[in-house]
Design an enzyme around this catalytic site. Structure first.
Site, PDB file in Angstrom:
ATOM      1  N   SER A 219       0.779  -1.138  -0.109  1.00 39.98           N
ATOM      2  CA  SER A 219      -0.058   0.004   0.202  1.00 39.98           C
ATOM      3  C   SER A 219       0.824   1.424   0.109  1.00 39.98           C
ATOM      4  O   SER A 219       0.467   2.190  -0.588  1.00 39.98           O
ATOM      5  CB  SER A 219      -0.857  -0.053   1.189  1.00 39.98           C
ATOM      6  OG  SER A 219      -0.182  -0.076   2.571  1.00 39.98           O
ATOM      7  N   GLU A 220       2.164   1.190   0.653  1.00 46.93           N
ATOM      8  CA  GLU A 220       2.824   2.226   0.356  1.00 46.93           C
ATOM      9  C   GLU A 220       4.390   1.780   0.652  1.00 46.93           C
ATOM     10  O   GLU A 220       4.748   0.736   1.350  1.00 46.93           O
ATOM     11  CB  GLU A 220       2.554   3.417   2.036  1.00 46.93           C
ATOM     12  CG  GLU A 220       1.480   4.211   1.569  1.00 46.93           C
ATOM     13  CD  GLU A 220       0.307   4.064   2.444  1.00 46.93           C
ATOM     14  OE1 GLU A 220      -0.678   4.929   2.133  1.00 46.93           O
ATOM     15  OE2 GLU A 220       0.301   3.003   2.875  1.00 46.93           O
ATOM     16  N   THR A 221       5.161   2.638   0.174  1.00 46.93           N
ATOM     17  CA  THR A 221       6.548   2.378   0.191  1.00 46.93           C
ATOM     18  C   THR A 221       7.263   3.770   0.348  1.00 46.93           C
ATOM     19  O   THR A 221       6.896   4.665  -0.034  1.00 46.93           O
ATOM     20  CB  THR A 221       7.273   1.906  -1.296  1.00 46.93           C
ATOM     21  OG1 THR A 221       6.662   0.461  -1.488  1.00 46.93           O
ATOM     22  CG2 THR A 221       8.753   1.703  -1.219  1.00 46.93           C
TER      23      THR A 221
END
Length: 277
Positions: A46-48
């Protein structure tokens, strides 16, 4: 191509595989926008995030936050996870009990309370009543009658969150949304959990960010707290559960303190190595 330190964590949990995963690339100087975006698509989380030296006075580090689809000015679980990874890699904050993160919304304070971190909720960029046309769209997308929505509010704080409350946790966990009907809405849904392990259950539906449902969402919980504590629905200190419908057991610790809202959670490192970018 350079070898850089890489950390992957589970955030909003002390139990591996039960929270929201985050990939963190350290020492990201020299990486361009396209490289960061491509790596975020590759991780498919979902996020990096990418850690960089700060550019604003008073900040300890700078972070850029990418979904598989776009860059975000702020997000909650990347804030806590990035701070955990920065500290674990030897980062030394300017203040003993607080770290200051620089991101797209400016400086965000992160409080250190033992091993648990908590970020200061940024101000809402949009708040207040939700119009009837949007509520009708939400009801269609959730496959519910309009009267099932007990309350609603805009709680946008970077992500453009709109939030609704249902009457029961069972009703919330049974949701199987029509994402086409939800369109580009970034939707948080909350329900009370009387006598449960937490005070409320939360779900976040965000197909615009490249994922249909986010396991545990700090920015949404920050906005919900400003709405629900501010309106007297919840006390100044409470616990939120999120991720149950996805087989997770995220726990978000919320507290109104020192004139602001603090959103906290545990994090655990699962991968600590290097990546070539």
């Amino acid at each position: 191509m350079s070898s850089r330190r890489f950390t992957q964590l589970d955030v909003f949990t002390a139990q591996p595989l039960k929270g929201n995963p985050l990939a963190v690339v350290h020492d990201a100087q020299g990486l361009g926008d396209a490289q960061m975006a491509a790596f975020a698509r590759w991780t498919n989380l979902s996020e990096t995030t990418f850690l960089l030296p700060p550019t604003r006075e008073g900040a300890d580090y700078r972070v850029r936050i990418f979904t598989p689809d776009r860059e975000l000015p702020f997000a909650g679980h990347p804030t806590l996870g990035s701070c955990h990874a920065w500290l674990a890699a030897g980062g030394r904050p300017q203040r003993d009990a607080e770290v200051v993160q620089e991101c797209g919304v400016g400086r965000v304070r992160v409080r250190r309370d033992g091993t648990r971190l908590a970020f200061a909720a940024p101000p809402l960029r949009r708040a207040g009543a939700v119009d009837e046309a949007t509520l009708a769209q939400i009801a269609r997308g959730l496959k519910l009658p309009r009267e099932a929505i007990r309350a609603s509010n805009w709680v946008a704080n970077g992500p453009q969150w709109v939030a609704v409350m249902l009457g029961s946790r069972d009703e919330l966990l049974a949701l199987a949304p029509d994402f086409a009907a939800l369109g580009e809405l970034e939707l948080g849904v909350v329900a009370p959990w009387p006598g449960g392990e937490a005070d409320i259950e939360v779900r976040a539906f965000v197909p615009t960010l490249g994922v249909q449902e986010d396991p545990v969402t700090g920015s949404l919980n920050a906005g919900l707290a400003q709405w629900l504590i501010g309106s007297g629905v919840l006390p100044p200190r409470y616990l939120a559960s999120q991720g149950t419908a996805l087989g997770r057991a995220g726990r978000v610790h919320v507290e109104q303190r020192d004139g602001g809202i603090w959103v906290g959670g545990d994090s655990v490192v699962l991968v600590d190595g290097r990546v070539s970018l």
